[in-house]
Structure formats: structure tokens, C-alpha cells
Enzyme design. Structure first.
Site, mmCIF file in Angstrom:
data_model
loop_
_atom_site.group_PDB
_atom_site.id
_atom_site.type_symbol
_atom_site.label_atom_id
_atom_site.label_comp_id
_atom_site.label_asym_id
_atom_site.label_seq_id
_atom_site.Cartn_x
_atom_site.Cartn_y
_atom_site.Cartn_z
ATOM 1 N N ARG A 1 -4.533 27.345 79.771
ATOM 2 C CA ARG A 1 -5.612 28.344 79.910
ATOM 3 C C ARG A 1 -6.090 28.381 81.347
ATOM 4 O O ARG A 1 -7.228 28.737 81.620
ATOM 5 C CB ARG A 1 -6.765 28.002 78.977
ATOM 6 C CG ARG A 1 -7.295 26.655 79.298
ATOM 7 C CD ARG A 1 -8.512 26.193 78.653
ATOM 8 N NE ARG A 1 -8.421 24.732 78.737
ATOM 9 C CZ ARG A 1 -9.314 23.893 78.313
ATOM 10 N NH1 ARG A 1 -10.368 24.348 77.734
ATOM 11 N NH2 ARG A 1 -9.147 22.604 78.444
ATOM 12 N N LYS B 1 -9.912 29.202 85.219
ATOM 13 C CA LYS B 1 -9.796 28.468 83.961
ATOM 14 C C LYS B 1 -10.388 29.345 82.858
ATOM 15 O O LYS B 1 -11.556 29.718 82.935
ATOM 16 C CB LYS B 1 -10.565 27.145 84.091
ATOM 17 C CG LYS B 1 -10.204 26.103 83.062
ATOM 18 C CD LYS B 1 -10.814 24.759 83.435
ATOM 19 C CE LYS B 1 -10.794 23.803 82.270
ATOM 20 N NZ LYS B 1 -11.544 22.569 82.557
ATOM 21 N N ASP C 1 -5.506 30.121 72.772
ATOM 22 C CA ASP C 1 -5.693 31.525 73.168
ATOM 23 C C ASP C 1 -5.796 31.704 74.675
ATOM 24 O O ASP C 1 -5.938 32.823 75.161
ATOM 25 C CB ASP C 1 -6.942 32.105 72.482
ATOM 26 C CG ASP C 1 -8.208 31.327 72.838
ATOM 27 O OD1 ASP C 1 -8.132 30.381 73.659
ATOM 28 O OD2 ASP C 1 -9.276 31.667 72.293
ATOM 29 N N GLY C 2 -5.759 30.583 75.410
ATOM 30 C CA GLY C 2 -5.822 30.687 76.867
ATOM 31 C C GLY C 2 -7.207 31.039 77.391
ATOM 32 O O GLY C 2 -7.373 31.319 78.570
ATOM 33 N N ARG D 1 -12.217 27.075 89.506
ATOM 34 C CA ARG D 1 -12.268 25.664 89.833
ATOM 35 C C ARG D 1 -11.545 25.413 91.141
ATOM 36 O O ARG D 1 -10.489 25.992 91.411
ATOM 37 C CB ARG D 1 -11.601 24.882 88.703
ATOM 38 C CG ARG D 1 -11.441 23.417 88.976
ATOM 39 C CD ARG D 1 -11.183 22.661 87.716
ATOM 40 N NE ARG D 1 -9.787 22.740 87.282
ATOM 41 C CZ ARG D 1 -9.316 22.094 86.221
ATOM 42 N NH1 ARG D 1 -10.121 21.383 85.475
ATOM 43 N NH2 ARG D 1 -8.052 22.192 85.893
ATOM 44 N N ASP E 1 -2.794 13.388 81.597
ATOM 45 C CA ASP E 1 -2.768 14.740 82.171
ATOM 46 C C ASP E 1 -4.122 15.116 82.758
ATOM 47 O O ASP E 1 -4.238 16.148 83.420
ATOM 48 C CB ASP E 1 -2.336 15.778 81.122
ATOM 49 C CG ASP E 1 -3.226 15.745 79.890
ATOM 50 O OD1 ASP E 1 -3.276 14.687 79.233
ATOM 51 O OD2 ASP E 1 -3.875 16.763 79.600
#
Ligand code: AMP
Ligand code: MG
Length: 472
Positions: free
Chosen positions: A89, A109, A121-122, A172, A244
Site C-alpha cells: 500500500r 502510503k 486494498d492498498g 512518508r 520487514d
């Protein structure tokens, strides 16, 4: 005037195995909520009209020079390896080199689906976008390495979570989005050439003095141990320290269900998905070592004979607990006004922390109150505190700048979880007053701001936030 970003993109020049080129998906009715002028200046971004900026930071307009892409990575989530993650996303627009010479990523983001979205859904909803905005900027003001927030927009669309929520996009800014998981995916695929390329890229970008993969490992270790010590010193709990979400640059990244502790307890957990307490406050130093071990495992795969690097890698990883402990002790010494190390300091610090846990003392307010002599009021058993304070008073006799050192190490203001929740609740109803106020006050966390005393208050019983939900 339209906004100008002086892009200079290096990640997009890496081979296509590192990412997927993908454009942000336009949204219905973007509205600019926040734009960070101070950060924009560092990035050499000249702001434009609010309406233009809303279009750009929603992903509707691509600024000149942007090369949008979603980065590939994998990672261990709660200890289990997931071979394929990636920006599901988020979309990297590109990089700029700031007035300070630092290269930084500019990323949207919540800007729509990518090839790595899996079932998602991103998108992002307003709550986590505002939480990350306020908390990451507060971390920066506290002097803790972190990604930052350049802008936030409402999309004018509904995102479906527990119910319909207002959609939003956060812009971001990070020193990079390289993660332990970025290395893991190439190692797991046995793609030595790209693992080597990535190693060189990370060295060039973050640790130019490093010459070998093991030098890189050492540099990441040092940065991460400083980072974790800094988190601990302000009572910050990341919440999802998956590999991650572990930055090679040593920045706080991927603010999800994070929070600052109110009452001190080492086992504090907020994340609704962390049922085992893996990422509890006191576990963070150990988890950082575990994550570094995963980086080590990945890095050695690029050696002709990986076994030859195992010994060095092991030594590097094994040294991390002590480094974190030293950084931690230096931070907590400063919180007590101590700059010159002495035997017994560790016991002095842990003695206070144990008392705080037993007496349900507020972490931030107790340390701050040490400076003005009212700390005993924070303890259910003030006499127990007095007893500890006797030893402390004797210890700091010979220290030169007790008060100044403490004022710089003990913030008056942190983004308290209940305030964040109240801020989100109001914003969903269209009221951004608390969002603005939090940003303004938290920009000067070490200053007393008598007009904003209420933001130092601990939550009332009905304000206590039990669990914080992931940023999804
Ligand atoms: P996190 O732990 O929040 O950093 O997210 C873990 C992974 O899930 C990352 O690869 C994200 O890109 C992905 N992800 C999280 N939320 C969504 C979403 N709403 N849509 C698509 N992917 C997502
Ligand atoms: Mg993540």
C-alpha cells in the site's frame, strides 16, 4: 505556483528484480490535511497551492521527475518467514538530496494497490495516517532516528475496515526504505548477484566507510542498538518489530500499533495482534538481536563459501546485547542527571524502574518530576521512593549539570495513546484542532508548556487504550 520536488532517484536505477513500477491510483476528492514546511525546506521542496499539493500527495498528479515504484521485500512476521511481502500500500515516488546532503525517499502510503498487495486494498484510513504523522514527528523532535511525515491528505473515499472509514494518504520520508527483509528475499531466492548489488547500494547510501558485507552488518548493528536504547529511554513500544519493519538505516519505521507507555511496566504490549507479547516493551532489545541475526544469515549468502563468514557474523551479532545495554545505560544515566559513569549506576537505574513498576508510576512524568522534586507523588508508596532518592541524591552530588542533563533526557510531552485516540476520533468528525495542537506541542517536547499541561496528564480510567490496531 505548483509544487516542485528536485528528484534524484537512485533506487529506480537498480535492476527490475528490486521493484515493480506502478503508479498511484487516483482518488475521488483529495483534500490537504497537513504539510510539513520545516521538513519540506530540508528536502528543497518548494510548496505550492494547497489544492495542487492535495492532488500530488494523494497520488492524482505525478510531480515531474517522479519514478513511482513499489519495493520488493520479504520478512519474518512474528517469527515466521513470509517469502513475499513488498510495498502493498506504498509507492516510492523518488528521492531527493536535502540541504543537509542526506538522500531521502519520498513515499506515498495508502495510495492504492500494487503487485504486492495480496488480499489488501492498498489503502489506509485516516486513523493510522494521523497516528503515524504525529508519532513520527514527535519521535523526530525527541531526537530519535525516524521516518518523517511530509504531508497527509484525505482522499474523499471510504475505506472498509471494521466499518466504513475516511481514506487518507500519508507522505512518508525516510533515509531509505531498505529493510532486513529486502536482503532476506534475495538471499532466500539464492540471487547472489542482486544480494551483492543490494549490499553495495546500502553501503554507498548509508555506511560509505564500510567495505565488506560484514562491515555493513556491524554498522546496522550499531545503529539499531542505539535506536532501541533510544526507544526504551522514552517508553516507546514499536509493536511490530518484524524483519520487514527493521530499517537498515537504523530509523524507526512502519508505525503501526505503536504507543508510548503511561504506567511503567516492562511487559507492556499494545498491539492487538501481538497476543504472545513477542514485541513487548522489555523484549525489544532481544528482538533487535534476533532481527540482526536474520540480516546476518542473509548477508553471508553472498560469500563464495558462506561458512567462511559465519564466525565473523556470529561474533558481530553476539556483541549486540552488550552494545544495546551500554547505550541503554548511558540514556538512563542521563535521565538521572549523570554523565560520568560509575559502578552502581546500573543498580540505581534498575532500582528506580522496579519501584516504578511496583508503584504503578507513570514513566514519563516520574522521570520529568525528578527534576522539580515532585517525583515522590508519582508513587503509590512515596516512602519507598524517598529511600531510593537518598542514594540518587548522594550519587549526583559530584555531577556538574544534573538539572540541564535531565531536562534534555526527560521529555515533558510524549504522544500519549489516549490523546492520539481522541485526536483521531475528532478528526474523523472533521475537527483537526487536537491534531494541530499535538503537532505544535510535541515539536518542543523538552520544554515546559504550561498552557498545555493537560497533555502531560495520564489517562483517566475510561480513557485508557487497551489495544492499538495495525495501520492497515
Ligand atoms: P506492516 O507490518 O503494517 O508494515 O505491513 C506488512 C505488509 O502488509 C506490508 O508488505 C504491507 O505493504 C502490507 N499491507 C498492509 N496493509 C495493506 C493494505 N491495506 N493493502 C495492501 N497491503 C497491505
Ligand atoms: Mg511493514
Amino acid at each position: 505556483m505548483s509544487l516542485h520536488i528536485p528528484f534524484d532517484n537512485s533506487f529506480a536505477r537498480l535492476p527490475p528484480q528490486f521493484y515493480s513500477r506502478v503508479d498511484p491510483q487516483p482518488v475521488a476528492a483529495p483534500r490537504l490535511i497537513a504539510f510539513n514546511d520545516d521538513l519540506a525546506r530540508v528536502l528543497r521542496i518548494s510548496p505550492g497551492e494547497a489544492q495542487d499539493m492535495a492532488q500530488i500527495f494523494a497520488g492524482n498528479d505525478l510531480p515531474e521527475g517522479a519514478e513511482p515504484l513499489a519495493q520488493l521485500y520479504s520478512g519474518h512476521q512474528f517469527g515466521t518467514y513470509n517469502p513475499q511481502l513488498g510495498d502493498g500500500r506504498a509507492i516510492l515516488l523518488g528521492e531527493t538530496v536535502g540541504t543537509d546532503g542526506v538522500r531521502r525517499d519520498i513515499q506515498l502510503k495508502g495510495s492504492g494497490r500494487t503487485p504486492y498487495s495480496r488480499q489488501g486494498d492498498g489503502r489506509a484510513w485516516l486513523g493510522p495516517v494521523l497516528r503515524e504523522y504525529v508519532v513520527s514527528e514527535a519521535m523526530h523532535a525527541l531526537g530519535i532516528p525516524t521516518t518523517r511525515a511530509l504531508a497527509a491528505v484525505e482522499t474523499g473515499e471510504t475505506v472498509w475496515r471494521e466499518g466504513g472509514m475516511p481514506g487518507a494518504v500519508l507522505t512518508r520520508v525516510a533515509s531509505s526504505h531498505l529493510r532486513v527483509g529486502t536482503f532476506q528475499i534475495f538471499a532466500a531466492r539464492g540471487d547472489k548477484a542482486n544480494l551483492q548489488r543490494l549490499t553495495q547500494y546500502a553501503i554507498d547510501r548509508h555506511y560509505p566507510e564500510a567495505e565488506t558485507p560484514m562491515d555493513l552488518l556491524r554498522a546496522v548493528r550499531d545503529a539499531q542498538s542505539q535506536l532501541i536504547a533510544a526507544w526504551m529511554s522514552v517508553g516507546f513500544i514499536h509493536g511490530v518489530m518484524n524483519t520487514d519493519n527493521s530499517s537498515i538505516a537504523g530509523e524507526t519505521i512502519d508505525y503501526g500499533p505503536c504507543a508510548f507507555m503511561d504506567v511503567y511496566h516492562p511487559h507492556t504490549v499494545f498491539s492487538s495482534i501481538d497476543r504472545m507479547g513477542r514485541y513487548a516493551y522489555a523484549n525489544q532489545p532481544d528482538i533487535a538481536v534476533w532481527n540482526l541475526a536474520q540480516l546476518a544469515t542473509a548477508l553471508i549468502q553472498q560469500y563464495e563459501d558462506p561458512q567462511s563468514a559465519v564466525e565473523e557474523a556470529t561474533e558481530i551479532v553476539h556483541a549486540m546485547p552488550e552494545l544495546t545495554q551500554n547505550a541503554w545505560l548511558a540514556r538512563f544515566r542521563a535521565k538521572l542527571g549523570i554523565t560520568q559513569a560509575q559502578d552502581g549506576d546500573l543498580e540505581l537505574v534498575t532500582g528506580l524502574l522496579s519501584l516504578m513498576a511496583e508503584n504503578q508510576a507513570d514513566f514519563t512524568n516520574s522521570f520529568r518530576a525528578l527534576t522539580n522534586g515532585t517525583a515522590r507523588d508519582q508513587f503509590t508508596d512515596p516512602a519507598a521512593f524517598d529511600n531510593w532518592a537518598e542514594g540518587w541524591t548522594a550519587r549526583v552530588q559530584a555531577e556538574p549539570d544534573v538539572e540541564m542533563v535531565m531536562m534534555r533526557a526527560n521529555p515533558a510531552f510524549i504522544p500519549r495513546n489516549h490523546r492520539i485516540e481522541q485526536m483521531i476520533e475528532a478528526a474523523v468528525k472533521g475537527d483537526y484542532t487536537l491534531f494541530q495542537r499535538l503537532n505544535a506541542v510535541l515539536a518542543r517536547p523538552f520544554e515546559d508548556q504550561p498552557d498545555h499541561e493537560d497533555l502531560t496528564r495520564v489517562p483517566l480510567p475510561d480513557e485508557i487504550v487497551q489495544a492499538t490496531f495495525c495501520g492497515t
